[in-house]
Design an enzyme around this catalytic site. Structure first.
Site, PDB file in Angstrom:
ATOM      1  CE  LYS A  69      -4.059  -1.903   2.286  1.00 48.54           C
ATOM      2  NZ  LYS A  69      -5.005  -1.803   3.397  1.00 48.54           N
ATOM      3  CG  ASP A 105      -7.796   0.718   3.643  1.00 43.60           C
ATOM      4  OD1 ASP A 105      -8.630  -0.122   3.258  1.00 43.60           O
ATOM      5  OD2 ASP A 105      -6.566   0.565   3.542  1.00 43.60           O
TER       6      ASP A 105
HETATM    7  P1  ATR Z   1      -0.627  -3.043   7.618  1.00 41.05           P
HETATM    8  O1  ATR Z   1      -0.585  -2.446   6.248  1.00 41.05           O
HETATM    9  O2  ATR Z   1      -1.559  -4.221   7.723  1.00 41.05           O
HETATM   10  O3  ATR Z   1      -0.852  -2.042   8.692  1.00 41.05           O
HETATM   11  P2  ATR Z   1       2.143  -3.062   8.408  1.00 41.05           P
HETATM   12  O4  ATR Z   1       2.331  -1.697   7.847  1.00 41.05           O
HETATM   13  O5  ATR Z   1       3.203  -4.086   8.185  1.00 41.05           O
HETATM   14  O6  ATR Z   1       0.817  -3.731   7.845  1.00 41.05           O
HETATM   15  O7  ATR Z   1       1.862  -2.908   9.981  1.00 41.05           O
HETATM   16  C1  ATR Z   1       1.703  -3.995  10.822  1.00 41.05           C
HETATM   17  C2  ATR Z   1       1.352  -3.497  12.220  1.00 41.05           C
HETATM   18  O8  ATR Z   1       1.122  -4.643  13.061  1.00 41.05           O
HETATM   19  C3  ATR Z   1       2.463  -2.692  12.890  1.00 41.05           C
HETATM   20  O9  ATR Z   1       1.865  -1.762  13.773  1.00 41.05           O
HETATM   21  C4  ATR Z   1       3.218  -3.771  13.661  1.00 41.05           C
HETATM   22  O10 ATR Z   1       3.951  -3.306  14.776  1.00 41.05           O
HETATM   23  P3  ATR Z   1       5.478  -2.738  14.574  1.00 41.05           P
HETATM   24  O11 ATR Z   1       5.329  -1.363  14.004  1.00 41.05           O
HETATM   25  O12 ATR Z   1       6.040  -2.720  15.960  1.00 41.05           O
HETATM   26  O13 ATR Z   1       6.141  -3.694  13.643  1.00 41.05           O
HETATM   27  C5  ATR Z   1       2.058  -4.625  14.139  1.00 41.05           C
HETATM   28  N1  ATR Z   1       2.469  -6.006  14.422  1.00 41.05           N
HETATM   29  C6  ATR Z   1       2.770  -6.971  13.525  1.00 41.05           C
HETATM   30  N2  ATR Z   1       3.068  -8.126  14.153  1.00 41.05           N
HETATM   31  C7  ATR Z   1       2.954  -7.883  15.484  1.00 41.05           C
HETATM   32  C8  ATR Z   1       3.141  -8.670  16.668  1.00 41.05           C
HETATM   33  N3  ATR Z   1       3.506  -9.938  16.594  1.00 41.05           N
HETATM   34  N4  ATR Z   1       2.928  -8.089  17.867  1.00 41.05           N
HETATM   35  C9  ATR Z   1       2.556  -6.790  17.951  1.00 41.05           C
HETATM   36  N5  ATR Z   1       2.368  -5.986  16.869  1.00 41.05           N
HETATM   37  C10 ATR Z   1       2.562  -6.521  15.657  1.00 41.05           C
END
Ligand code: ATR
Length: 274
Positions: A69, A105
């Protein structure tokens, strides 16, 4: 549906996309209005090559999902104002070779939220996550004058997002325990609970309470671990399928120029979820 030489082709690009419900929803809408359109899912790793393909094949429109995105933006010709401010695109429309990016979104999230709870001005809302999805949500909520707190595994990212969009506060996921009692609406915008990801709730059961509004933007065929726990606790749950449907409605109109056949789209989604 009869595919002809004049059929306009739309689709979704992402990695993974095999769990996407968008093809079912969009094709049901094309059929309901007897439009000569078709919609397919394309697993894509190289987003630049996919956008070049969109141009050369003359695809009419694409939805864009994780993880493209934000990275898709440099390859487009124009952005609408919301997509530019959010910094993420989930819909591309091909206008005679010119590719314009939109973000559906943000309006999709708000329509589903307002239908469930009414006006959000002044409501105390905690958003978990600070990635691409959270950006659109925080943008929409701050524009609507909600009092937003952003909590994220990496607190620095939450703080940066809060200062960019003027959110009330920011912190780490551990801060939820001190905020939850004064929270009206809890939004999960992390990727926890996605079909291919971690299958657990991002929130402990003790932090949930009867009447708390829990909006999990993750959607899957069954409940997510969070919505399951929230329902058991007596929370008011808004499932991610509501946002999915609303974003699809906005994208459909961008692709076709027609008002969306909402009931046909909802029916197709519900059938597929059974
Ligand atoms: P999206 O487009 O779905 O938002 P993204 O930009 O990769 O995907 O963001 C994923 C989000 O989920 C982030 O806020 C990430 O936290 P970090 O910024 O600390 O990476 C969060 N996230 C993903 N896996 C996680 C986990 N196992 N525990 C807590 N937060 C998680």
């Amino acid at each position: 549906m009869r595919i002809t030489a004049k059929t306009k082709v739309c689709g979704i690009i992402g990695d993974p996309v095999d769990h996407s419900l968008s093809p079912v929803i969009q094709n049901a809408a094309f059929e309901a209005l007897r439009l000569n359109f078709v919609y397919a899912a394309f697993p894509v790793k190289d987003v630049e090559a996919a956008v070049k393909g969109m141009r050369s094949l003359g695809l009419r429109g694409l939805n864009v999902t994780v993880p493209h995105k934000q990275t898709v933006i440099p390859f487009l010709d124009a952005l609408d104002d919301h997509a530019r401010l959010i910094g993420a695109v989930n819909t591309i429309v091909n206008e005679g070779g010119k590719l314009k990016g939109y973000n559906t979104d943000a309006p999709g999230f708000m329509t589903a939220l307002r239908r469930a709870v009414g006006e959000v001005k002044g409501k105390r809302i905690v958003v978990l996550g600070a990635g691409g999805a959270a950006r659109a949500i925080v943008y929409a909520l701050t524009q609507a004058d909600a009092r937003v707190s952003i909590l994220n595994r990496s607190a620095d990212k939450a703080k940066a997002l809060a200062s960019e969009f003027g959110a009330h506060s920011a912190g780490s996921l551990d801060d939820l325990s001190s905020l939850i009692a004064a929270t009206d609406i809890l939004v999960n915008a992390t990727s926890i609970g996605l079909p291919h990801g971690i299958q657990e709730s991002p929130v402990r059961k003790e932090l949930l309470r009867k009447g708390l509004v829990v909006y999990d933007i993750v959607y899957s065929a069954k409940s997510t671990p969070l919505t399951e726990l929230a329902r058991k606790t007596g929370c008011f749950v808004i499932p991610g399928t509501e946002m999915l449907l609303e974003t699809a409605i906005v994208s459909f109109t961008l692709f076709t120029g027609c008002d969306a056949p909402v009931e046909a789209m909802r029916r197709a989604l519900e059938e597929d979820l059974k």
